[in-house]
Design a protein around this motif. Sequence first.
Motif, PDB file in Angstrom:
ATOM      1  N   MET A  15    -143.058   4.952  19.665  1.00  0.00           N
ATOM      2  CA  MET A  15    -142.554   3.586  19.590  1.00  0.00           C
ATOM      3  C   MET A  15    -143.400   2.635  20.428  1.00  0.00           C
ATOM      4  O   MET A  15    -143.754   1.538  19.975  1.00  0.00           O
ATOM      5  N   GLY A  16    -143.744   3.068  21.638  1.00  0.00           N
ATOM      6  CA  GLY A  16    -144.532   2.216  22.535  1.00  0.00           C
ATOM      7  C   GLY A  16    -145.912   1.918  21.994  1.00  0.00           C
ATOM      8  O   GLY A  16    -146.365   0.765  22.003  1.00  0.00           O
ATOM      9  N   LYS A  18    -146.874   2.095  18.846  1.00  0.00           N
ATOM     10  CA  LYS A  18    -146.709   1.254  17.658  1.00  0.00           C
ATOM     11  C   LYS A  18    -146.525  -0.213  18.026  1.00  0.00           C
ATOM     12  O   LYS A  18    -147.141  -1.100  17.433  1.00  0.00           O
ATOM     13  N   GLN A  19    -145.668  -0.467  18.999  1.00  0.00           N
ATOM     14  CA  GLN A  19    -145.401  -1.845  19.401  1.00  0.00           C
ATOM     15  C   GLN A  19    -146.637  -2.518  19.966  1.00  0.00           C
ATOM     16  O   GLN A  19    -146.888  -3.699  19.714  1.00  0.00           O
ATOM     17  N   VAL A  20    -147.421  -1.761  20.721  1.00  0.00           N
ATOM     18  CA  VAL A  20    -148.670  -2.311  21.267  1.00  0.00           C
ATOM     19  C   VAL A  20    -149.646  -2.651  20.145  1.00  0.00           C
ATOM     20  O   VAL A  20    -150.228  -3.740  20.106  1.00  0.00           O
ATOM     21  N   GLU A  22    -149.082  -3.200  16.987  1.00  0.00           N
ATOM     22  CA  GLU A  22    -148.593  -4.214  16.036  1.00  0.00           C
ATOM     23  C   GLU A  22    -149.210  -5.581  16.290  1.00  0.00           C
ATOM     24  O   GLU A  22    -149.330  -6.403  15.389  1.00  0.00           O
ATOM     25  N   HIS A  23    -149.585  -5.822  17.532  1.00  0.00           N
ATOM     26  CA  HIS A  23    -150.126  -7.123  17.918  1.00  0.00           C
ATOM     27  C   HIS A  23    -151.657  -7.179  17.844  1.00  0.00           C
ATOM     28  O   HIS A  23    -152.257  -8.175  18.252  1.00  0.00           O
TER      29      HIS A  23
END
Length: 209
Positions: A15-16, A18-20, A22-23
């Motif tokens: 999750m971490g 992926k979130q990084v 995504e930007h």
Amino acid sequence: MIKILIADNHPIVRMGVKQVLEHVSDIEVIADASTTTELFNKLEIFTPDVILLEMDIPEINGIATLRKIKKQYPNIRVLIYSGQSEDVYALSTIRAGAFGYLSKTSDIDYIISAIRKVSEGNMFITNELAQRLAFDEGTQKPRRFFRKLSTREVEVLKLLASGKRNKEVAQGLDLNEKTVSTYKARLMRKLNVDNLVDLLQQAKALELY
């Protein structure tokens, strides 16, 4: 666009990351997996440019998984992403076909840089590892011992250190028991020990467990 598949057994890590990512405008996470079975199932559906592969992903160890990926999907580049010691595993994974080895303690910018470099077909290694490759003499004792070991010997030692018996090691690495016994004898000789207890103590010194 660089297509990424994240293979890691920790949901918070997936999750971490992926979130990084995504930007990041030129990177897209197209899939993720928590086990090797799930990973190869996803690879039948998705075609990533880079797999971010955890060293200790469940079911098959990271190096065996890497070999299988290289055999079945030779055009996919693998970047090992691990909390395990770079001293011990980086060289083995690179020998087995990884395009780089990245510590989970790395800064975000470092991760992004590594993904971009590997996606272009270039090797990614840290400055520290590059220095050790260039100046091997005079390194610490465990590191010198490790340089004596082949990639397969490291795999066998790691599984023995995790409590696996010869039969289980054989099954995990798709070898026969006699071959595992041969590797064990070779490990004892190279690490200058004559019993399993001392062998596992050496494994601990090598930060294998």
